[in-house]
Design an enzyme around this catalytic site. Structure first.
Site, mmCIF file in Angstrom:
data_model
loop_
_atom_site.group_PDB
_atom_site.id
_atom_site.type_symbol
_atom_site.label_atom_id
_atom_site.label_comp_id
_atom_site.label_asym_id
_atom_site.label_seq_id
_atom_site.Cartn_x
_atom_site.Cartn_y
_atom_site.Cartn_z
ATOM 1 N N ASP A 95 -21.934 8.833 4.444
ATOM 2 C CA ASP A 95 -21.546 9.265 3.098
ATOM 3 C C ASP A 95 -22.169 10.627 2.808
ATOM 4 O O ASP A 95 -23.193 10.754 2.138
ATOM 5 C CB ASP A 95 -21.980 8.232 2.061
ATOM 6 C CG ASP A 95 -21.330 8.497 0.710
ATOM 7 O OD1 ASP A 95 -20.520 9.448 0.624
ATOM 8 O OD2 ASP A 95 -21.642 7.780 -0.250
ATOM 9 N N CYS A 98 -23.807 12.050 -0.545
ATOM 10 C CA CYS A 98 -24.002 10.998 -1.530
ATOM 11 C C CYS A 98 -25.148 11.454 -2.434
ATOM 12 O O CYS A 98 -26.085 12.097 -1.961
ATOM 13 C CB CYS A 98 -24.390 9.712 -0.801
ATOM 14 S SG CYS A 98 -24.599 8.325 -1.914
ATOM 15 N N HIS A 204 -22.935 2.075 -4.631
ATOM 16 C CA HIS A 204 -22.498 3.046 -5.646
ATOM 17 C C HIS A 204 -22.327 2.367 -7.008
ATOM 18 O O HIS A 204 -21.931 1.215 -7.085
ATOM 19 C CB HIS A 204 -21.192 3.703 -5.212
ATOM 20 C CG HIS A 204 -21.388 4.621 -4.056
ATOM 21 N ND1 HIS A 204 -20.367 5.115 -3.299
ATOM 22 C CD2 HIS A 204 -22.531 5.121 -3.524
ATOM 23 C CE1 HIS A 204 -20.854 5.895 -2.345
ATOM 24 N NE2 HIS A 204 -22.169 5.911 -2.461
ATOM 25 N N GLU A 207 -23.812 3.479 -14.360
ATOM 26 C CA GLU A 207 -24.584 2.624 -15.261
ATOM 27 C C GLU A 207 -24.837 3.269 -16.610
ATOM 28 O O GLU A 207 -25.111 4.467 -16.706
ATOM 29 C CB GLU A 207 -25.955 2.273 -14.630
ATOM 30 C CG GLU A 207 -25.872 1.198 -13.563
ATOM 31 C CD GLU A 207 -27.234 0.793 -12.978
ATOM 32 O OE1 GLU A 207 -27.232 -0.037 -12.057
ATOM 33 O OE2 GLU A 207 -28.276 1.308 -13.422
ATOM 34 N N MET A 378 -29.774 -2.974 -10.047
ATOM 35 C CA MET A 378 -29.037 -3.143 -11.312
ATOM 36 C C MET A 378 -29.770 -3.997 -12.351
ATOM 37 O O MET A 378 -29.365 -4.050 -13.499
ATOM 38 C CB MET A 378 -27.653 -3.730 -11.045
ATOM 39 C CG MET A 378 -27.717 -5.107 -10.421
ATOM 40 S SD MET A 378 -26.086 -5.864 -10.300
ATOM 41 C CE MET A 378 -25.522 -5.250 -8.732
ATOM 42 N N SER A 382 -34.515 2.437 -13.010
ATOM 43 C CA SER A 382 -34.344 3.687 -12.283
ATOM 44 C C SER A 382 -35.353 4.677 -12.868
ATOM 45 O O SER A 382 -35.887 4.438 -13.952
ATOM 46 C CB SER A 382 -32.919 4.210 -12.432
ATOM 47 O OG SER A 382 -32.008 3.346 -11.781
ATOM 48 N N HIS A 401 -35.503 8.440 -2.253
ATOM 49 C CA HIS A 401 -34.179 8.477 -2.906
ATOM 50 C C HIS A 401 -33.810 7.177 -3.625
ATOM 51 O O HIS A 401 -32.807 7.113 -4.319
ATOM 52 C CB HIS A 401 -33.093 8.815 -1.888
ATOM 53 C CG HIS A 401 -32.472 7.608 -1.214
ATOM 54 N ND1 HIS A 401 -33.216 6.675 -0.526
ATOM 55 C CD2 HIS A 401 -31.196 7.190 -1.144
ATOM 56 C CE1 HIS A 401 -32.420 5.746 -0.053
ATOM 57 N NE2 HIS A 401 -31.187 6.018 -0.409
ATOM 58 N N GLY A 402 -34.595 6.110 -3.433
ATOM 59 C CA GLY A 402 -34.209 4.847 -4.061
ATOM 60 C C GLY A 402 -35.270 3.796 -3.822
ATOM 61 O O GLY A 402 -36.394 4.108 -3.405
#
Length: 478
Positions: A95, A98, A204, A207, A378, A382, A401-402
């Site tokens: 990706d 991304c 992906h 939100e 979710m 974040s 990154h996450g």
DNA sequence: ATGTTC
């Protein structure tokens, strides 16, 4: 450890080096628990494989590290362009470009009724196509599409989907140098031409989030963020277009590696010297896919604005904070440890974290450093951070990154039930719209580390600095 | 991640 040398070199900093294989050590930013899971996992071999690449000079591993295609996700691999250093599509990911963008609104969450929130989610889900094979309402001919991806965000400006001021807030103003669509296959163009403005699937998301906590008042103010503010986070990339570009060039490189006498430990590390004709072609194709991804996030932003205005009226504002890329390679002159080198910087699941006053920063963020967005799962949080001088010195200006996956898609499907998950989220005030139930379960919070842990590590090490925490209240998934 | 196992 004998051959696979793991050495702790500081608080949350380790080195991994395998005698006879590694050209350089990998510098790993992690706590003990993350190191333990790394050592027990295939991703350890992947880290070592990356340190063996031709011309590699620096490898940085972030605390969200996990197994990926060839290169682990959560890695930065820098090779020396002038000394035959390679470029590898596996170090960027399927990706291409991304990334994440954050939009701020002028609405306090306490003023948004449940009813309006649900209406907003309905509209967002209606206007932003999501799911694996989703198609856009923007359908272009192949010839039109070629022009559009070469123009990048300039096309969005020409078509009233972005303002000149806004594109300053996107890396490279959303138009990469060195783009050449003639190096992109006809199949890739076919796949991409009806996908602009679509979310995709997997991790992906789009939100609705609330600014839940502020850790740095001064920086938040510059970013225009305040407590209880409603914001929108968009995480997506280059869809089937980038995927096809990656596939095409992995195949091309596999066929051409012999010519350069390149030996690799895993086919998924397919690569060629960045300065070779094949390497140069890939770079232009990758940049074309990068334009697509920026444009994709911009068109989605346009649709988000439409949804907000229809539900909340004309006085609502939805403004871009910044747009970051976490799957990308750039070629840059960089001074590291006092040495000036032209680096091929592969970042795969890693975010640029430029220090204050860096040339690449837009004027309005010059004093604070580059905004960094770290999407979590979710159900939890974040984060917003900024780049630091320390990142410049320790990681060639990179951070995580996450949150990082801890459970495979198959594993989590055995443990979690869709209806139960929806109820748990609903009890936390989180509503969902999704085109696939399976995807929602695969992306359950339990499949990820808490992003707080990862963010805490990069903040303590100093390779980025925490600014704000965001909490999801509405989720649109593929 | 992905016209979901080239």
């Amino acid at each position: 450890m004998k051959l696979q040398e793991l050495e702790k070199i500081g608080e949350y900093i380790y080195k991994i080096y395998k005698e006879g294989i590694s050209n350089v050590p990998a510098v790993v930013f992690a706590d003990e628990k993350i190191i333990d899971s790394l050592m027990a996992d295939q991703s350890l071999n992947q880290v070592i494989n990356v340190t063996s690449l031709r011309g590699v000079v620096y490898v940085f591993i972030m605390p969200d590290v996990h197994w990926g295609y060839g290169f682990p996700i959560g890695s930065v691999a820098c090779t020396n362009y002038d000394e035959g250093g390679v470029i590898s599509p596996g170090g960027i990911g399927f990706d291409i470009n991304c990334g994440v963008r954050l939009l701020k609104t002028n609405i306090s969450f306490k003023n948004l009724s449940d009813n309006l929130k649900e209406k907003l989610l309905d509209k967002l889900f209606e206007y932003v196509p999501s799911g694996v094979a989703s198609e856009s309402d923007i359908k272009l001919s192949k010839a039109e599409f070629k022009k559009v991806v070469e123009k990048g965000l300039n096309w969005a400006v020409e078509n009233g989907m972005a303002s000149e001021n806004e594109i300053e807030l996107v890396e490279d103003r959303g138009v990469k140098d060195n783009v050449d669509v003639s190096n992109v296959s006809s199949e890739a163009i076919d796949r991409g031409k009806c996908q602009l403005g679509t979310l995709g699937s997997g991790n992906h998301f789009l939100e609705l989030q609330v600014v839940d906590n502020i850790y740095n008042d001064k920086v938040s103010k510059v970013l225009g963020l305040y407590k209880d503010q409603l914001v929108v986070m968009i995480h997506c990339g280059s869809r089937g277009f980038g995927h096809q570009v990656a596939t095409d060039y992995i195949n091309l490189m596999l066929k051409n590696m012999d010519k350069y006498n390149i030996k690799i430990l895993d086919k998924q590390l397919a690569c060629v010297p960045a300065s070779s004709p094949e390497g140069q072609k890939y770079i232009t194709a990758m940049n074309t896919a990068a334009n697509f991804a920026h444009l994709n996030r911009q068109i989605i932003t346009h649709k988000v604005r439409k949804a907000f205005r229809e539900v909340l009226g004309k006085t609502v504002s939805v403004d871009l904070v910044y747009d970051i890329s976490h799957n990308m390679a750039t070629i840059e002159n960089y001074v590291f440890n006092g040495k000036k080198v032209k680096l091929v910087m592969h970042r795969k699941g890693a975010t640029r974290a430029l220090p204050p006053f860096h040339n690449f920063l837009p004027d309005k963020y010059k004093t604070i450093g580059q905004p960094v967005f770290i999407p979590g799962d979710m159900g939890r949080y974040s984060f917003v951070l900024v780049g630091t001088q320390k990142a410049y010195e320790l990681t060639c200006s990179h951070t995580c990154h996450g949150a990082g996956r801890t459970k495979s898609r198959n594993q989590i499907k055995k443990e979690i039930d869709y209806t139960d998950l929806l109820k748990i989220l609903k009890d936390k005030g989180i509503s969902i719209r999704a085109s696939s139930k399976a995807t929602v379960v695969e992306e359950a919070p339990e499949a990820y580390k808490d992003a707080s842990i990862v963010v805490d590590i990069v903040d303590k090490v100093g390779i980025s600095s925490i600014v704000a925490r965001l909490r999801p209240v509405g989720v649109v998934k593929g």
